[in-house]
Scaffold this active site. Structure first.
Site, PDB file in Angstrom:
ATOM      1  CG  ASP A 208      -2.236   0.678   1.000  1.00 18.11           C
ATOM      2  OD1 ASP A 208      -2.297   1.557   0.111  1.00 18.11           O
ATOM      3  OD2 ASP A 208      -3.212   0.342   1.695  1.00 18.11           O
TER       4      ASP A 208
ATOM      5  CD  GLU B  98       0.291   6.557  -3.083  1.00 18.87           C
ATOM      6  OE1 GLU B  98      -0.313   6.912  -2.073  1.00 18.87           O
ATOM      7  OE2 GLU B  98       0.201   5.420  -3.558  1.00 18.87           O
TER       8      GLU B  98
ATOM      9  CG  ASP C  49      -7.548   4.138  -0.779  1.00 14.97           C
ATOM     10  OD1 ASP C  49      -7.457   2.932  -1.060  1.00 14.97           O
ATOM     11  OD2 ASP C  49      -6.824   4.690   0.065  1.00 14.97           O
TER      12      ASP C  49
END
Length: 817
Positions: free
Chosen positions: A405, A408, A478
Site C-alpha cells: 500500500d 506512490e 482508494d
C-alpha cells in the site's frame, strides 16, 4: 596562380575522404557508431541511439554540457543494427529495415516515417530552462510533437478522467493515491513515445502540439518505438523495460478483503464461511494494524494482541486451501526496528505521510503526531533492510503475497520544499514518480533471491514504467463508491494496459462507501446494484478482488442463496473459476508473446474508427467482448465525493439522501452495445450470432451483462471448483465459435514456482479450420512433473453440436461437417 586547378584538387581530396563514409555525407556533420549517431545542432547536442530496428532513443542536451544517465525503467541496452545515413543540406535521413528517421541538423527536430514513407510523428521543438534543483544546477526540459488532428492516443497510466483517448488533455503527472502515471503514450498509427523522466511532469495536448515538460532533467530523453499496431508497441515497450513474469494460478481466483479484519479469528472465520457456503475463494487479505498501534506502523510483525498466534492463523487459512496476503507500507512508525535502523543511516524522509496521528481518531489529532516517515526506496541498502524485516517477521511464517500500500507514496500537507528532500539518487523531485518502481522492485528482487518455490505476487497502489517486470498488479487506489468511479475504471485499466503494464484491478464496490453505510450498507439496494455491477466488471479484469471500507463486502453480507443479489455475485464468481484455463493461458500469452489481458477495442479493430474512443467496452483476452453495466438501471444514481487527503468518510453534505422504494432486480432492462466491424459476434448467454459493425440492444437483468465472443475463438472451460487447484484439468470443455480460422494454446505448468523458466510447462496448440469445420488438437509440446498424460475434451459449437475426444498428447482432428 590557377585557382581553378586548386579548387578541383581540393574537390578531389574531399571526395576521397568522403568515399570512406556514407555516400553524400559530409565528414564533419555527425559522428556515427554501430548503434547510432550524434551531432551538434543550434545550441544543443543530439544523440540518436538504436535499441533495435524498431526503437530509437533520442537525447538532447545544451551545448557544452554532458549527459550521463542510468535509466531506472529501461533495462535493454542500445543495439548494433544495420542502418544507412544520407545527407541533403541540413537533413540527415536515417533508414533501418523498419523505420525512416529524418533529422534536421540545424534545429535538432526529428520526424519518423514507416519504411514505405508514411509519416508517423514529427517533433515541433525542444526546450531547456535553467533550474535550481535543491542546490544543484540543472534544467527543466520540454519536448513537443505534432500529431494529426484526428489521431487518438492512449496510455499515460491509470487516469481517473473517464476518457479512452487522451487527446486535448492537460495533466500534471505526480503520483498520488488514485492516479498512477507512466509518461508513455501510443497512437492508433502504431507508434509509441516513452518520456524517460521521473520528476513532476506536465503532459499537454492541444491542436498545436503534444508535449512532455518535466521540472528536472539534464536533457531531453525519450524513446520512439514503431510496432505497427498496439500489440507491437506494447511488445517494444516491454522489450525496453522488462517482460511480465507468470503469476500463480490461484491469484486469478476470487479475493476477499476489507478495511480491515481486526483479529485472526475474524479473518479465519471469513474463509471458513466461504467454504461452508461452497462459494469459491482463493485469496484473503489482512489490511493494516495487525502490527498494533500507529507508533508501530508497518512493523511487519503480528504484534497486535488480536493476532496472538500468526503461525496458526496462516496454517488455518492454508488448511482450507486459501492464501493470505498482508498489507505492507512504504513508511515506518518510530517504535519499529526498521525505523530505528534506517533513521540511524539517514534513510527516512521528513515530509507528511499517512497516518498523521498516533491516535486512531478522525480527524487526526495532531497533538499526538505519529512520527511515521517514508523510507528511501531509491537506496539499495534501505531496500535490503526492508526485506530483512519483512522476511523475518512475515514471509518466514508462510504469508503468500504482498499488498504493498501507499507505494506512490502518501505525501500529505505538501510543501514545495518537500521535493528538495535528499534521496540516494538526488533530490526527491528528480526521481519522484519512480518511487513505486523502486520499492516494488526491491521486494520482488529479494523474494526471487530468497526462493524459487513460491512465485512473487504484489498488489500495489502505484506504478511506473517497467513495473510489469516485478510481478505487480496495480489497483486504482482508494476510489469512492459511485457509478462515476465505476465508469472511470474501465478506461483507466485500458490506458494502463496500453503502457505495457497488463495487470490492473480496482476495489470492487469502490473503497469509500460513504453515505451507503448510513442507509443499510450491504442491504441498501442502491449499493447492492453498484456492487454487483462492479463485481461483474471485476470478473473480467486480471484480478477479481472485493474490498472497501464502511460497508463489508463478503457475499453473505448481501443475503443468502436464493436471494437475487447473492445469486448474482455467486454466479459471476463461479463464471470466473470456469474461465481459469482460458485466463491462465492468456497469462502465458502475456508473458511469452507480450499480449494484454485488457484490450481496448482499437487494439484489435483499429480499422473501425468507431472503436477509437469507446470507453465502456473492451476485450478480455482476444475472445471476450465485455460491455459492463456502468449506469444504474434499478435505483437512482448517487455521487459520493471523497477527498482522499481530507478524510475517509467525508461526503458531499449538499447531496441529500436518496430514498428508493424496493426494486425488482429480476426485471429485464435493455442496454446498447457496439459490436466492432471485421468479425461476427456470439452472445455468450444465448449463442445468438450478430454481424459486427453495428450497435445492438441487449436485454439484461441484475444477473447478466452484455458479453460476446468473437467469431474465430477457441475457449477452454474448467470444472466447478471451490479453489483454483482443487481439480485437475483432465476433463475440459472446449467451446469453438466459428466465423474465421482460430488458434489457441492451452498452457499448463506447476502453477506456483519458477520451474516454467527452466522449460517445465506444456502447450497444447489448437486450430480451428473454419472452411472445413475442423478442430485440430495438435501434439503436446513440453512436459513437467505431474502433468496430465491423458485427458478428455468435450468440443461444443454454438449450434449445440458437440463431440467428446480422448487426448493423450498426440495430434487429434475433430470434424463437424
Amino acid at each position: 596562380m590557377n585557382f581553378r586547378k586548386i579548387n578541383i584538387k581540393a574537390f578531389i581530396i574531399s571526395m576521397i575522404i568522403i568515399s570512406g563514409l556514407d555516400q553524400n555525407v559530409s565528414a564533419q556533420s555527425y559522428k556515427k557508431t554501430d548503434s547510432g549517431l550524434s551531432f551538434s545542432a543550434d545550441k544543443m547536442n543530439v544523440e540518436v541511439k538504436f535499441y533495435g530496428p524498431h526503437t530509437v532513443r533520442i537525447i538532447k542536451y545544451p551545448s557544452g554540457k554532458s549527459f550521463v544517465k542510468n535509466s531506472l525503467s529501461v533495462i535493454k541496452q542500445e543495439q548494433k543494427i544495420k542502418f544507412s545515413v544520407t545527407e541533403n543540406k541540413d537533413i540527415l535521413s536515417i533508414k533501418t529495415n523498419d523505420l525512416q528517421i529524418s533529422v534536421n541538423t540545424k534545429n535538432g527536430e526529428i520526424a519518423y516515417k514507416t519504411p514505405f514513407g508514411k509519416e508517423l510523428l514529427k517533433e515541433s521543438g525542444s526546450d531547456f530552462k535553467p533550474f535550481n534543483d535543491a542546490g544543484s544546477p540543472t534544467y527543466s526540459v520540454t519536448q513537443s510533437f505534432q500529431l494529426e488532428k484526428e489521431e487518438p492516443i492512449y496510455g499515460l497510466g491509470i487516469l481517473q478522467n473517464g476518457k479512452l483517448s487522451q487527446r486535448n488533455q492537460d495533466i500534471r503527472m505526480v503520483q498520488n493515491n488514485t492516479w498512477d502515471f507512466v509518461p508513455f503514450f501510443q497512437s492508433v498509427k502504431g507508434y509509441g513515445i516513452f518520456w524517460d523522466n521521473y520528476s513532476p511532469t506536465q503532459f499537454t495536448d492541444t491542436a498545436q502540439k503534444t508535449s512532455f515538460a518535466s521540472e528536472v532533467g539534464e536533457g531531453v530523453d525519450y524513446y520512439f518505438m514503431y510496432g505497427g499496431n498496439a500489440d507491437g508497441v506494447v511488445a517494444e515497450m516491454r522489450e525496453l523495460t522488462g517482460n511480465v513474469p507468470m503469476f500463480p494460478l490461484w491469484t486469478y481466483g476470487f479475493w476477499q478483503s476489507k478495511e480491515r479484519y481486526k483479529s485472526q479469528n475474524e479473518i479465519v472465520d471469513v474463509v471458513k464461511k466461504y467454504r461452508d457456503l461452497k462459494v469459491p475463494l482463493d485469496g484473503i487479505i489482512q489490511d493494516w494494524q495487525y502490527w498494533g498501534n500507529n507508533y508501530q506502523w508497518n512493523a511487519m510483525d503480528f504484534i497486535s494482541p488480536d493476532f496472538p498466534d500468526a503461525k496458526k492463523m496462516i496454517n488455518d487459512i492454508h488448511g482450507m486451501n486459501a492464501h493470505l496476503s498482508v498489507s505492507i507500507w512504504s513508511s515506518f512508525g518510530p517504535m519499529t526496528n526498521q525505523y530505528r535502523e534506517m533513521d540511524s543511516k539517514g534513510m527516512l524522509f521528513n515530509f507528511g505521510t499517512w497516518p498523521e496521528s498516533g491516535r486512531e481518531v478522525w480527524p487526526p489529532d495532531i497533538n499526538y503526531p505519529s512520527g511515521v516517515r517514508v523510507y528511501d526506496a531509491y537506496n539499495p541498502e534501505a531496500r535490503n533492510i526492508y526485506w530483512k524485516y519483512l522476511n523475518k517477521g512475515v514471509f518466514s511464517l508462510g504469508v503468500d503475497t504482498w499488498w504493498m500500500d501507499s507505494t506512490e507514496p502518501d505525501h500529505l500537507s505538501q510543501k514545495p520544499e518537500d521535493l528538495d528532500t535528499k534521496t540516494y539518487l538526488g533530490s526527491f523531485r528528480k526521481v519522484r514518480n519512480a518511487y513505486p518502481l523502486m520499492t516494488v522492485g526491491g521486494v520482488y528482487d529479494h523474494q526471487r533471491e530468497t526462493t524459487n518455490d513460491k512465485r512473487v505476487f504484489i498488489l500495489t497502489r502505484s506504478a511506473f514504467a517497467g513495473q510489469q517486470r516485478y510481478a505487480a498488479n496495480t489497483w486504482s487506489g482508494d476510489v469512492n463508491s459511485s457509478w462515476e468511479s465505476l465508469r472511470n475504471q474501465v478506461p483507466a485499466g485500458l490506458n494502463f494496459s496500453l503502457t505495457g503494464n497488463p495487470n490492473f484491478n480496482s476495489d470492487i464496490g469502490g473503497f469509500f462507501a460513504g453515505v451507503y453505510k448510513r442507509n443499510g450498507g450491504a442491504k441498501n439496494q442502491m449499493f447492492q446494484e453498484l456492487h454487483v455491477r462492479w463485481l461483474q466488471y471485476g470478473t473480467f479484469t486480471p484480478m477479481m478482488r472485493s474490498h472497501g471500507t464502511d460497508v463489508p463486502r463478503e457475499i453473505y453480507q448481501f443475503g443468502k442463496k436464493g436471494d437475487v443479489v447473492y445469486d448474482a455475485i455467486e454466479k459471476f464468481i463461479n463464471l470466473r473459476y470456469s474461465l481459469l484455463p482460458y485466463i491462465y493461458s492468456v497469462s502465458w500469452d502475456v508473458s511469452k508473446n507480450n499480449s494484454s489481458f485488457l484490450r481496448a477495442l482499437p487494439m484489435d479493430f483499429s480499422s473501425d474508427k468507431k472503436t477509437w474512443d469507446i470507453n465502456n467496452e473492451y476485450l478480455f483476452g482476444k475472445s471476450f467482448l465485455v460491455a459492463p453495466i456502468l449506469n444504474p438501471q434499478y435505483t437512482p444514481e448517487k455521487i459520493v465525493k471523497i477527498d482522499e487527503n481530507e478524510g475517509w468518510n467525508k461526503t458531499d453534505a449538499s447531496k441529500k439522501e436518496s430514498s428508493v422504494s424496493a426494486v425488482d432486480f429480476t426485471q429485464n432492462k435493455t442496454v446498447k452495445v457496439y459490436l466492432p466491424a471485421g468479425s461476427v459476434w456470439y452472445d455468450y448467454w444465448t449463442n445468438l450470432k450478430h454481424n459486427g459493425g453495428q450497435e445492438i440492444e441487449k436485454t439484461v437483468n441484475i444477473q447478466s451483462i452484455p458479453l460476446y465472443v468473437k467469431g474465430g475463438s477457441i475457449i477452454p472451460f474448467g470444472p466447478d471448483v471451490q479453489y483454483a487447484t482443487e481439480k485437475k484439468w483432465d476433463n475440459l470443455t472446449i467451446k469453438v465459435y466459428p466465423g474465421s480460422d482460430a488458434d489457441f494454446v492451452l498452457y499448463e505448468d506447476e502453477f506456483d514456482n519458477y520451474n516454467y523458466e527452466k522449460g517445465d510447462f506444456t502447450e497444447i496448440p489448437m486450430h480451428w479450420n473454419d472452411k472445413f469445420q475442423t478442430l485440430t488438437i495438435d501434439t503436446r509440446k513440453g512436459k513437467y512433473s505431474g502433468m496430465i498424460e491423458k485427458r478428455n475434451f468435450t468440443i461444443i459449437l454454438p449450434n449445440g453440436h458437440q463431440k467428446a475426444v480422448a487426448y493423450s498428447g498426440k495430434n487429434v482432428k475433430v470434424i463437424f461437417k
